[in-house]
Design a protein around this motif. Structure first.
Motif, PDB file in Angstrom:
ATOM      1  N   PHE A 100       0.834  -1.206   0.000  1.00 20.16           N
ATOM      2  CA  PHE A 100       0.000   0.000   0.000  1.00 20.16           C
ATOM      3  C   PHE A 100       0.869   1.256   0.000  1.00 20.16           C
ATOM      4  CE2 PHE A 100      -2.306   3.237   2.651  1.00 20.16           C
ATOM      5  CZ  PHE A 100      -3.237   3.582   1.681  1.00 20.16           C
ATOM      6  N   THR A 101       0.544   2.174  -0.890  1.00 18.09           N
ATOM      7  CA  THR A 101       1.217   3.469  -0.961  1.00 18.09           C
ATOM      8  C   THR A 101       0.204   4.568  -0.687  1.00 18.09           C
ATOM      9  OG1 THR A 101       2.796   2.648  -2.604  1.00 18.09           O
ATOM     10  CG2 THR A 101       2.559   5.035  -2.391  1.00 18.09           C
ATOM     11  N   ASP A 102       0.504   5.385   0.310  1.00 20.75           N
ATOM     12  CA  ASP A 102      -0.354   6.516   0.671  1.00 20.75           C
ATOM     13  C   ASP A 102       0.300   7.780   0.120  1.00 20.75           C
ATOM     14  OD1 ASP A 102      -1.847   8.521   1.790  1.00 20.75           O
ATOM     15  OD2 ASP A 102      -2.005   7.569   3.760  1.00 20.75           O
ATOM     16  N   HIS A 103      -0.205   8.271  -0.999  1.00 20.11           N
ATOM     17  CA  HIS A 103       0.393   9.440  -1.636  1.00 20.11           C
ATOM     18  C   HIS A 103       0.171  10.718  -0.825  1.00 20.11           C
ATOM     19  CE1 HIS A 103       1.511   7.183  -5.169  1.00 20.11           C
ATOM     20  NE2 HIS A 103       0.270   6.753  -5.336  1.00 20.11           N
ATOM     21  N   ALA A 104      -0.833  10.698   0.064  1.00 16.26           N
ATOM     22  CA  ALA A 104      -1.080  11.886   0.881  1.00 16.26           C
ATOM     23  C   ALA A 104       0.049  12.116   1.878  1.00 16.26           C
ATOM     24  CB  ALA A 104      -2.412  11.749   1.610  1.00 16.26           C
ATOM     25  N   THR A 105       0.639  11.029   2.367  1.00 18.12           N
ATOM     26  CA  THR A 105       1.715  11.143   3.358  1.00 18.12           C
ATOM     27  C   THR A 105       3.074  10.782   2.788  1.00 18.12           C
ATOM     28  OG1 THR A 105       1.408   8.860   4.110  1.00 18.12           O
ATOM     29  CG2 THR A 105       0.086  10.565   5.184  1.00 18.12           C
ATOM     30  N   GLY A 106       3.067  10.164   1.599  1.00 16.80           N
ATOM     31  CA  GLY A 106       4.317   9.717   1.002  1.00 16.80           C
ATOM     32  C   GLY A 106       4.855   8.441   1.610  1.00 16.80           C
ATOM     33  N   GLN A 107       4.038   7.761   2.418  1.00 12.58           N
ATOM     34  CA  GLN A 107       4.493   6.550   3.093  1.00 12.58           C
ATOM     35  C   GLN A 107       3.970   5.305   2.379  1.00 12.58           C
ATOM     36  OE1 GLN A 107       3.048   7.070   7.111  1.00 12.58           O
ATOM     37  NE2 GLN A 107       4.867   8.226   7.725  1.00 12.58           N
ATOM     38  N   SER A 108       4.739   4.222   2.502  1.00 11.87           N
ATOM     39  CA  SER A 108       4.333   2.927   1.963  1.00 11.87           C
ATOM     40  C   SER A 108       4.426   1.886   3.072  1.00 11.87           C
ATOM     41  CB  SER A 108       5.223   2.518   0.785  1.00 11.87           C
ATOM     42  OG  SER A 108       5.098   3.428  -0.283  1.00 11.87           O
ATOM     43  N   ARG A 109       3.540   0.906   3.027  1.00 12.46           N
ATOM     44  CA  ARG A 109       3.577  -0.178   3.997  1.00 12.46           C
ATOM     45  C   ARG A 109       2.994  -1.431   3.372  1.00 12.46           C
ATOM     46  NH1 ARG A 109       0.845   4.182   5.593  1.00 12.46           N
ATOM     47  NH2 ARG A 109      -1.431   4.155   5.776  1.00 12.46           N
ATOM     48  N   THR A 110       3.350  -2.567   3.923  1.00 10.37           N
ATOM     49  CA  THR A 110       2.894  -3.852   3.401  1.00 10.37           C
ATOM     50  C   THR A 110       2.102  -4.578   4.476  1.00 10.37           C
ATOM     51  OG1 THR A 110       4.740  -4.081   1.864  1.00 10.37           O
ATOM     52  CG2 THR A 110       3.610  -6.108   2.514  1.00 10.37           C
ATOM     53  N   TYR A 111       0.931  -5.032   4.090  1.00 13.09           N
ATOM     54  CA  TYR A 111       0.099  -5.854   4.967  1.00 13.09           C
ATOM     55  C   TYR A 111       0.173  -7.300   4.495  1.00 13.09           C
ATOM     56  CZ  TYR A 111      -1.985  -1.615   6.935  1.00 13.09           C
ATOM     57  OH  TYR A 111      -2.180  -0.421   7.569  1.00 13.09           O
ATOM     58  N   ALA A 154      -1.923  -1.458  -3.834  1.00 11.06           N
ATOM     59  CA  ALA A 154      -2.988  -0.500  -3.559  1.00 11.06           C
ATOM     60  C   ALA A 154      -2.373   0.866  -3.338  1.00 11.06           C
ATOM     61  CB  ALA A 154      -3.784  -0.931  -2.328  1.00 11.06           C
ATOM     62  N   GLU A 155      -3.141   1.889  -3.647  1.00 15.45           N
ATOM     63  CA  GLU A 155      -2.646   3.245  -3.440  1.00 15.45           C
ATOM     64  C   GLU A 155      -3.794   4.172  -3.103  1.00 15.45           C
ATOM     65  OE1 GLU A 155      -2.326   5.259  -7.765  1.00 15.45           O
ATOM     66  OE2 GLU A 155      -0.989   3.529  -7.500  1.00 15.45           O
ATOM     67  N   TRP A 156      -3.450   5.225  -2.399  1.00 17.84           N
ATOM     68  CA  TRP A 156      -4.462   6.224  -2.048  1.00 17.84           C
ATOM     69  C   TRP A 156      -3.911   7.603  -2.368  1.00 17.84           C
ATOM     70  CZ3 TRP A 156      -9.098   7.483  -1.893  1.00 17.84           C
ATOM     71  CH2 TRP A 156      -9.550   8.622  -1.217  1.00 17.84           C
ATOM     72  N   ASP A 157      -4.628   8.294  -3.222  1.00 21.83           N
ATOM     73  CA  ASP A 157      -4.276   9.656  -3.617  1.00 21.83           C
ATOM     74  C   ASP A 157      -5.544  10.484  -3.502  1.00 21.83           C
ATOM     75  OD1 ASP A 157      -3.041  11.879  -4.527  1.00 21.83           O
ATOM     76  OD2 ASP A 157      -2.663  11.166  -6.569  1.00 21.83           O
ATOM     77  N   PRO A 158      -5.750  11.158  -2.377  1.00 23.33           N
ATOM     78  CA  PRO A 158      -7.044  11.816  -2.137  1.00 23.33           C
ATOM     79  C   PRO A 158      -7.356  12.863  -3.188  1.00 23.33           C
ATOM     80  CG  PRO A 158      -5.392  12.567  -0.578  1.00 23.33           C
ATOM     81  CD  PRO A 158      -4.786  11.422  -1.302  1.00 23.33           C
TER      82      PRO A 158
END
Length: 961
Positions: free
Chosen positions: A236-247, A591-595
């Motif tokens: 998962f990449t959160d473009h709002a924070t620039g952080q990535s993590r794996t579940y 997965a990615e999130w870019d609000p």
């Protein structure tokens, strides 16, 4: 001999009216009355019937002579200019089955019964009119056929005796394209990677799989049964924070992880009993009983056949309760539906999609009939409308039940018999689990019609009675329901730690012609599978016979580690249990999130202001907010005698209750409150915030009626679109993260859940329609004493009105924006620190008897909440001092969470305010005897001055069908 009984109404022909109205709706015409001139219902009856027999059937069973007329005639001798609608061969007919049982009790020699509907019209129809009338109005091609002219015996054939032939599926030598084609052609819903693992497994065995083996693997590995996406690996990449993590396992690390954290904090005070380990979640209730709850989805079948899909959706979740522990007794139902608006333009319907009004009517009827016929009250729910639910309506069905404290756990023992109890097996529901794992297309109605089942609530009621008696007699050691995947799922799961041998020819069948594989994967309804010690089988068999419930021994659970199926002494499947349950390759997705920019609190679009009073009326009349009385009144919410707070309350019993309260154990004052929260519009902007608001709404609903905030359990139901799209999946990840964070902060453990993914429609020209990101949160709260419960309707004039909770300028995704055309603004977010304190304070005030009425603020904010309280109670209000330095529109229509409007007697005002020391609470107005609502703005001018009758009419009119 075959006879047909044609029954016509003596007075108003309501079925003709319905058909004509539906045809006119779809065609924007008034030609329906010319095409259908009359209707009839009827029965096809097989038997050597004398004149006396036929007279008895007419007068004692099949006809109501006060409102109907009818006569028997040999099949094929009438209806020259008629269109007769029959269920397709093999589709379950509960009415016909009940009639057959009744006439046999009378001693009338009837061997078979079928039902029909018949419509009369001109001998020739224009081709376009015929297409609309036949395909979209008179019948549903997924389960029904239309016979033009006289019915013939050939139309009634069910099947010929099955001749055994072992089928193998050549896949060891297929290339990747061949594996993909095999999966698609056989509705296996397996990915290329999964097919490659299956191929490798059978290459190692040196043989091809049988069709039964391949189908068993497909059912077990389906998204519907194994939840492989949410349990798989997600980068998962959160473009709002620039952080990535794996579940490694999203559910385990978020939703289930929250529950583990909460239980660890509770320690010895842990009131959870069984979570995410059985068919339903179980929590402590009182000294003698635990309480169980499960909420399921039945979306894809309901899109294809709304009545049958919803009917069996409720039937299935009721069986989940019966299959929890050693059997829970259902005490109430809940349902939530999401549809496209019922006034949707018919000429905009995609190919193969039913009109939402027809979907809504069918779904409501399906839930109504099953719950009412089983004698289980339907007490809570919600209905939302959005164009994006057009091709994929959502149907959530839930059941709450009680289970004795010593019956909460089960264990399959080696040597136990595998016993099937309940309905017979037919072709209904073939590929139901795999079908539910796929996206819908314009071809789904015809390709997947066999995945739809029709339920028989009377059969399930008898099964319930048997199961509960057998439980109390200790006649079995474990139980589960036959849901998705049928016997393959039920036996496969129960025997996962041991092994099982099944003789498929022992299964009672509805009719001849079923192959061994069809028997194994059929999802015919009303069936349970029990693990029964051999010594107790005679007693169970006798009990079932006494209740007219079929039971049959299918095989034995044994410590072999293998699932072995035979048919007439032929081995048709032999699978390693470890491979079946642990061999599926891990799903890996990105997965990615870019609000969206407007989700970041961007300024709202500037539009011509609309008077607040007009906005209030518009919100009240929106389909998602307006009265659902047309639906609620069809449900029996009084049966079993335990309903304390009903779904409709107020002086005329027509106001919207926040939650319902039932007494699960009659004779005690302890209650269970059931509420729900769902905010898909917020999820368009910020799925994390939307999930927090959904949890908050579900919890505050049950708090508003008197539940203890320290004893609230919640359930999650994720319904998502195309999860192969990283952005869509990213929204799901953000939602799950919020579920973890907010549940831990609130101390509300998740105890059960369900996901339904790929709720997306792919059209003829590759156009795609995803549903909104939809999370339903259901709350189950314990009420210490139901005599302290409160309702939302204002009780009397002269009392103080308080606003509890903080209002913020949070109009993003609100109904204010929906009806005004505005966009932008901040999305409502929960204050996870303050919210639990507010819940405790509200509960304390209710417990001290300081609250006359309490209503939560949700769709439409303060203005809508106070309007509903007023017209529900028939008492007006003057609101003169809304708190906060905010624009008037935010004060009136912001949907900030964790807020309540509370009515308090003047003499209790000081004590009430003391409950909220240090928390946001404000006295905002007074109840008045005049039947009107006035709300003042910041400059002390009345923004709203409207009669309660006007508000109530706006609220009740849209769905006054």
């Amino acid at each position: 001999m075959l006879w047909e009984l044609e029954i016509r109404p003596l007075g108003l022909d309501r079925e003709r009216e319905r058909v004509c109205d539906e045809f006119d709706l779809l065609t924007h015409s008034e030609r329906g009355g010319d095409l259908v001139t009359a209707s009839a219902r009827g029965f096809l009856v097989e038997g050597e019937l004398t004149d006396e027999h036929r007279a008895r059937l007419l007068n004692e069973v099949l006809l109501d002579p006060l409102v109907e007329s009818g006569e028997f005639a040999p099949v094929g001798t009438r209806a020259a200019h008629a269109y007769t609608v029959l269920l397709k061969p093999g589709v379950m007919e509960p009415v016909a089955q009940t009639v057959l049982e009744a006439v046999r009790m009378l001693g009338v020699p009837v061997t078979a019964v079928r039902t029909f509907r018949r419509y009369f019209g001109p001998p020739e129809l224009p081709s376009l009119d015929r297409d609309v009338l036949f395909r979209k109005v008179l019948a549903n091609d997924a389960i029904e056929q239309i016979v033009v002219g006289p019915v013939q015996a050939a139309h009634l054939a069910l099947g010929k005796p099955y001749q055994f032939k072992l089928l193998t599926v050549p896949l060891r030598d297929l290339d990747d394209a061949g594996l993909v084609k095999l999966s698609k052609d056989n509705t296996l819903a397996l990915s290329l990677e999964e097919m490659q693992v299956v191929q490798s497994h059978f290459r190692d065995l040196g043989r091809e799989p049988t069709d039964a083996e391949l189908e068993t693997i497909a059912q077990t590995w389906s998204e519907h049964c194994s939840h492989k996406t949410l349990k798989g690996t997600i980068h998962f990449t959160d473009h709002a924070t620039g952080q990535s993590r794996t579940y490694k396992n999203l559910l385990k690390e978020t939703v289930f992880g929250a529950t583990q954290t909460i239980r660890a904090k509770l320690g010895e005070d842990d009131w959870c009993v069984s979570v995410f380990a059985d068919n339903a979640g179980v929590v402590k209730f009182d000294e003698n009983f635990h309480i169980a709850i499960k909420v399921e989805t039945h979306n894809h079948p309901s899109a294809i056949e709304p009545y049958g899909g919803a009917n069996t959706g409720l039937g299935g979740v009721i069986r989940d309760l019966l299959g929890t522990g050693l059997g829970a007794k259902p005490v109430c139902n809940t349902d939530v539906f999401c549809f496209a608006p019922p006034d949707f333009e018919p000429n905009q319907l995609p190919v193969g999609v039913l009109h939402p009004r027809r979907v809504m009517q069918g779904v409501v009827a399906g839930v109504r009939d099953y719950g009412n016929r089983m004698g289980i009250p339907t007490v809570n729910g919600a209905i939302l409308f959005d164009d994006r639910y057009l091709a994929n309506p959502l149907v959530f069905c839930g059941t709450v039940g009680t289970i004795p404290t010593d019956k909460a756990f089960k264990k399959v023992l080696p040597g136990d018999l595998i016993v099937a109890v309940g309905g017979r097996t037919g072709r209904d529901g073939i590929h139901g689990a795999t079908f539910s794992s796929l996206e819908l297309t314009h071809e789904s109605e015809t390709v997947s019609g066999g995945a739809v089942q029709i339920g028989n609530a009377i059969t399930e009621k008898k099964v319930q009675d048997v199961i509960l008696q057998a439980r109390d007699l200790d006649l079995f050691t474990a139980i589960t329901d036959c849901g998705a995947g049928g016997f393959s799922s039920a036996v496969g799961e129960m025997g996962a730690e041991l092994g099982a041998t099944v003789q498929l020819e022992n299964a009672p069948l509805k009719y001849d012609g079923l192959s061994y594989t069809e028997i194994w994967i059929s999802e015919s309804q009303e069936r349970m599978v029990l693990s029964v010690p051999a010594a107790k089988w005679p007693a169970l068999k006798a009990l079932c016979a006494s209740e007219d419930v079929e039971a049959a021994v299918l095989g034995t659970f044994e410590a072999s580690g293998r699932l072995k199926l035979t048919y007439q002494n032929n081995v048709v499947a032999d699978l390693d249990m470890h491979f079946l349950h642990e061999g599926r390759p891990t799903v890996v997705k990105s997965a990615e999130w870019d609000p969206p920019m407007f989700a970041m609190g961007a300024p709202a679009a500037v539009l011509e202001p609309k008077p607040a009073q007009d906005v209030l009326v518009s919100i009240l009349s929106h389909f998602s907010v307006c009265s659902k009385e047309w639906v609620i009144r069809q449900y029996d919410h009084e049966v079993q005698g335990g309903s304390v707070i009903k779904p409709l309350v107020g002086v005329l019993n027509d106001g919207p209750s926040d939650a319902s309260v039932v007494m699960p154990v009659l004779g005690t004052w302890t209650g269970a409150a059931v509420g729900c929260g769902i905010n898909p519009r917020f999820a368009d902007l910020d799925p994390y915030a939307a999930a927090g608001c959904a949890i908050d709404e579900a919890v505050r609903n049950v708090i508003a009626v008197g539940a203890d905030p320290q004893r609230v359990a919640i359930l999650d139901n994720f319904c998502w679109g195309n999860i192969h799209d990283p952005k869509v999946l990213g929204a799901l990840v953000r939602t799950a993260e919020a579920c973890r964070d907010v549940a831990v902060a609130y101390g509300t453990p998740f105890i059960s859940g369900k996901d339904s993914l790929n709720n997306t429609y792919k059209g003829k020209n590759d156009e795609r329609l995803n549903i909104p990101h939809t999370l339903l949160v259901t709350a189950l709260g314990r009420v210490d004493d139901v005599r302290q419960c409160v309702t939302m309707d204002i009780k009397e004039a002269g009392n103080a009105l308080y606003l509890v909770g903080a209002t913020k300028n949070e109009l993003g995704g609100s109904h204010f924006e929906l009806v005004t055309g505005r966009t932008g603004g901040a999305v409502p977010t929960v204050d996870a620190v303050q919210a639990p304190k507010l819940f405790l304070a509200v509960h304390a005030a209710i417990g001290q008897g300081l609250v006359r009425a309490c209503h939560d603020l949700s769709e439409g904010g303060f203005a809508v909440a106070v309007a509903e309280m007023c017209f529900a109670g028939g008492i007006g209000a003057d609101v003169t001092s809304l708190p906060g330095d905010l624009p008037d529109e935010a004060k009136l229509f912001s949907e900030s969470p964790t807020r309540f409007v509370v009515e308090v007697k003047p003499e209790h005002a000081a004590a009430f305010e003391h409950c909220f020391a240090g928390l946001p609470v404000a006295r905002v107005g007074t109840t008045v005897s005049e039947p009107r609502l006035r709300i003042a703005g910041a400059n002390a001018e009345w923004l709203v001055w409207v009669k309660l009758a006007t508000l109530k009419e706006a609220w009740q009119k849209p769905l006054r069908w």
